[in-house]
Scaffold this motif. Structure first.
Motif, PDB file in Angstrom:
ATOM      1  N   ASP A 105      10.898  30.753  25.184  1.00  0.00           N
ATOM      2  CA  ASP A 105      10.085  29.571  25.475  1.00  0.00           C
ATOM      3  C   ASP A 105      10.551  28.191  25.238  1.00  0.00           C
ATOM      4  N   GLY A 111      16.322  26.327  32.472  1.00  0.00           N
ATOM      5  CA  GLY A 111      15.567  27.357  32.341  1.00  0.00           C
ATOM      6  C   GLY A 111      16.175  28.425  31.506  1.00  0.00           C
ATOM      7  N   PHE A 112      15.355  29.559  31.121  1.00  0.00           N
ATOM      8  CA  PHE A 112      15.678  30.644  30.200  1.00  0.00           C
ATOM      9  C   PHE A 112      16.905  31.779  31.145  1.00  0.00           C
ATOM     10  N   ALA A 178      14.160  39.702  31.164  1.00  0.00           N
ATOM     11  CA  ALA A 178      13.371  38.402  31.120  1.00  0.00           C
ATOM     12  C   ALA A 178      14.360  37.117  31.455  1.00  0.00           C
ATOM     13  N   GLU A 181      14.658  37.065  35.208  1.00  0.00           N
ATOM     14  CA  GLU A 181      13.374  36.736  35.958  1.00  0.00           C
ATOM     15  C   GLU A 181      12.882  35.067  35.254  1.00  0.00           C
ATOM     16  N   GLY A 182      13.792  34.815  34.185  1.00  0.00           N
ATOM     17  CA  GLY A 182      13.324  33.455  33.842  1.00  0.00           C
ATOM     18  C   GLY A 182      12.283  33.085  32.909  1.00  0.00           C
ATOM     19  N   ASP A 183      11.803  33.994  32.377  1.00  0.00           N
ATOM     20  CA  ASP A 183      10.378  33.761  31.402  1.00  0.00           C
ATOM     21  C   ASP A 183      10.285  34.564  30.406  1.00  0.00           C
ATOM     22  N   ASP A 184       9.332  34.598  29.727  1.00  0.00           N
ATOM     23  CA  ASP A 184       9.064  35.516  28.368  1.00  0.00           C
ATOM     24  C   ASP A 184       8.359  36.686  28.951  1.00  0.00           C
ATOM     25  N   ARG A 185       7.779  37.078  30.190  1.00  0.00           N
ATOM     26  CA  ARG A 185       6.680  38.143  30.544  1.00  0.00           C
ATOM     27  C   ARG A 185       7.253  39.367  30.112  1.00  0.00           C
TER      28      ARG A 185
END
Length: 201
Positions: A105, A111-112, A178, A181-185
């Motif tokens: 985050d 982006g991640f 993650a 997908e570029g996020d922490d989900r």
């Protein structure tokens, strides 16, 4: 403050060149990769001469290794912050997952992109010192998990290490997904699976 006081005030202190170079390298290496980032790009972003880089680092490889150590320390800082809020041994296990989610985050320029250490290791040849830094980080994370598990498992000598490895593999797989997908989900989903495995609420 009067105009005279402003004129006589000392100029703001400049950051040491090493610190500026490491910060610039961290941004560029994470955003564009190790091979995609040249020395000129790093020195320009850091606002220092190329000579300053070689006064602080023996080579680009030395700078890469320093970056990997710094990224490890950054994660440890996030983990320790989570650990301070963990009330039980099971919470401490999940704090490891939370620290990885916190890392995902952070405000990344583009982006991640997943675990910066694994991304770097994928670019380094076998036997490179940087790969050893990454391996030690992953081993330390697994050891932290084992230590927290040993606090509550009925037979820690037999159970802690295998379950820690299981959770570490779960975490690494979640980080890879993650990053795609570029996020922490996915990391948060892995945390939920881990919570079920250890019987945490």
């Amino acid at each position: 403050m009067t105009a005279k006081q402003i004129a006589s005030a000392p100029p703001p202190a400049r950051r040491p060149a090493r610190e500026a170079l490491l910060e610039a390298a961290a941004r560029r290496f994470y955003a564009h990769g190790l091979t995609g980032t040249g020395i000129d790009t790093i020195t320009a972003e850091a606002g220092v001469a190329k000579k300053s880089l070689y006064n602080n680092f023996a080579s680009k490889a030395d700078l890469v290794t320093a970056y990997l150590y710094a990224r490890h320390e950054e994660w440890l800082g996030l983990y320790r912050a989570r650990l301070e809020r963990a009330a039980t041994p099971k919470d401490r296990v999940l704090a490891v997952f939370d620290a990885y989610a916190d890392h995902a985050d952070l405000a990344y320029e583009h982006g991640f992109r997943g675990c910066g250490l694994l991304n770097a290791a994928a670019e380094l040849p076998a036997g490179d010192p940087g790969r050893a830094v990454v391996r030690r980080h992953k081993e330390e994370v697994e050891a932290l998990l084992a230590g927290h598990l040993a606090e509550f498992l009925p037979d820690p000598a037999k159970q802690a290490a295998p379950l820690a490895q299981h959770l570490a593999f779960l975490l690494e797989g979640a980080m890879v997904r993650a990053g795609l997908e570029g996020d922490d989900r996915c990391v948060l989903e892995a945390r939920g699976i881990a919570a079920t495995l250890i019987g945490a609420p």
